[in-house]
Design a protein around this motif. Structure first.
Motif, mmCIF file in Angstrom:
data_model
loop_
_atom_site.group_PDB
_atom_site.id
_atom_site.type_symbol
_atom_site.label_atom_id
_atom_site.label_comp_id
_atom_site.label_asym_id
_atom_site.label_seq_id
_atom_site.Cartn_x
_atom_site.Cartn_y
_atom_site.Cartn_z
ATOM 1 N N ARG A 9 11.675 -0.821 10.771
ATOM 2 C CA ARG A 9 10.712 -0.894 12.047
ATOM 3 C C ARG A 9 9.612 -1.732 11.684
ATOM 4 O O ARG A 9 8.406 -1.266 12.124
ATOM 5 C CB ARG A 9 10.331 0.561 12.476
ATOM 6 N N ILE A 10 9.805 -2.585 11.116
ATOM 7 C CA ILE A 10 8.742 -3.717 10.845
ATOM 8 C C ILE A 10 7.823 -4.100 11.841
ATOM 9 O O ILE A 10 6.524 -3.983 11.739
ATOM 10 C CB ILE A 10 9.174 -5.085 10.127
ATOM 11 N N HIS A 11 8.521 -4.540 12.861
ATOM 12 C CA HIS A 11 7.735 -5.114 14.342
ATOM 13 C C HIS A 11 6.809 -3.804 14.930
ATOM 14 O O HIS A 11 5.963 -4.268 15.605
ATOM 15 C CB HIS A 11 8.864 -5.529 15.398
ATOM 16 N N ARG A 12 6.992 -2.594 14.592
ATOM 17 C CA ARG A 12 6.045 -1.674 15.146
ATOM 18 C C ARG A 12 4.732 -1.518 14.109
ATOM 19 O O ARG A 12 4.065 -0.520 14.681
ATOM 20 C CB ARG A 12 6.851 -0.513 15.308
ATOM 21 N N ARG A 13 4.881 -1.807 12.917
ATOM 22 C CA ARG A 13 3.751 -1.890 12.121
ATOM 23 C C ARG A 13 2.534 -2.607 12.243
ATOM 24 O O ARG A 13 2.255 -3.598 11.296
ATOM 25 C CB ARG A 13 4.152 -1.735 10.720
ATOM 26 N N THR A 14 2.000 -2.837 13.496
ATOM 27 C CA THR A 14 1.230 -4.032 13.643
ATOM 28 C C THR A 14 -0.244 -3.724 13.119
ATOM 29 O O THR A 14 -1.238 -4.628 13.093
ATOM 30 C CB THR A 14 0.926 -4.073 15.168
ATOM 31 N N SER A 15 -0.486 -2.322 12.711
ATOM 32 C CA SER A 15 -1.904 -2.146 11.885
ATOM 33 C C SER A 15 -1.861 -2.871 10.483
ATOM 34 O O SER A 15 -2.784 -2.830 9.713
ATOM 35 C CB SER A 15 -2.251 -0.884 12.174
ATOM 36 N N ALA A 16 -0.734 -2.993 10.047
ATOM 37 C CA ALA A 16 -0.313 -3.136 8.685
ATOM 38 C C ALA A 16 -0.623 -4.677 8.208
ATOM 39 O O ALA A 16 -0.650 -5.576 9.334
ATOM 40 C CB ALA A 16 1.125 -2.872 8.093
ATOM 41 N N THR A 17 -1.098 -5.240 7.242
ATOM 42 C CA THR A 17 -0.990 -6.556 6.892
ATOM 43 C C THR A 17 0.305 -7.143 6.407
ATOM 44 O O THR A 17 1.153 -6.095 6.371
ATOM 45 C CB THR A 17 -2.078 -6.752 5.751
ATOM 46 N N LEU A 18 0.398 -8.348 6.166
ATOM 47 C CA LEU A 18 1.819 -8.850 5.860
ATOM 48 C C LEU A 18 2.239 -8.227 4.579
ATOM 49 O O LEU A 18 3.297 -8.281 4.119
ATOM 50 C CB LEU A 18 1.833 -10.336 5.856
ATOM 51 N N ASP A 19 1.414 -7.852 3.584
ATOM 52 C CA ASP A 19 1.582 -7.423 2.083
ATOM 53 C C ASP A 19 2.480 -6.130 2.188
ATOM 54 O O ASP A 19 3.345 -5.971 1.554
ATOM 55 C CB ASP A 19 0.387 -7.180 1.381
ATOM 56 N N GLU A 20 2.064 -5.223 3.299
ATOM 57 C CA GLU A 20 2.322 -3.698 3.372
ATOM 58 C C GLU A 20 4.120 -3.934 3.671
ATOM 59 O O GLU A 20 4.847 -3.215 2.889
ATOM 60 C CB GLU A 20 1.866 -3.089 4.388
#
Length: 99
Positions: A9-20
């Motif tokens: 669910r990568i697309h749902r983690r909008t609070s994360a930076t690209l590193d996470e």
């Protein structure tokens, strides 16, 4: 494998930076490459393109200026690959082309 990528669910983690997402995904991607990459390179390259599609979807959800612009999100991902080539394992393997 695609189902496993979807479960991240990568697309749902909008609070994360690209590193996470990179830290979460890299060990699994590296393991798949080590196991399947010797004999199924074409299938692995299509999977890498699929992961990139999910990263573009993540960028469209995170950045308002990319919302309805698939081409711009692909260009954004290409720039990220040039700037941070070592961030994702599959970027190192495939190179800088956007799938």
């Amino acid at each position: 494998m695609r189902q496993h990528v979807r479960s991240w669910r990568i697309h749902r983690r909008t609070s994360a930076t690209l590193d996470e997402p990179a830290q979460q995904c890299n060990t699994t991607i590296q393991g798949w490459w080590n196991y399947y990459g010797a004999f199924y390179r074409v299938a692995m390259h299509s999977l890498f393109g699929y992961i990139d599609l999910w990263l573009m979807r993540w960028a469209r959800r995170k950045y308002r200026r990319l919302r309805q612009r698939k081409r711009r999100s692909a260009e954004w991902l290409r720039k990220m690959k040039f700037a941070h080539l070592r961030l994702f394992v599959h970027w190192r393997i495939v190179g800088v082309s956007v799938g």
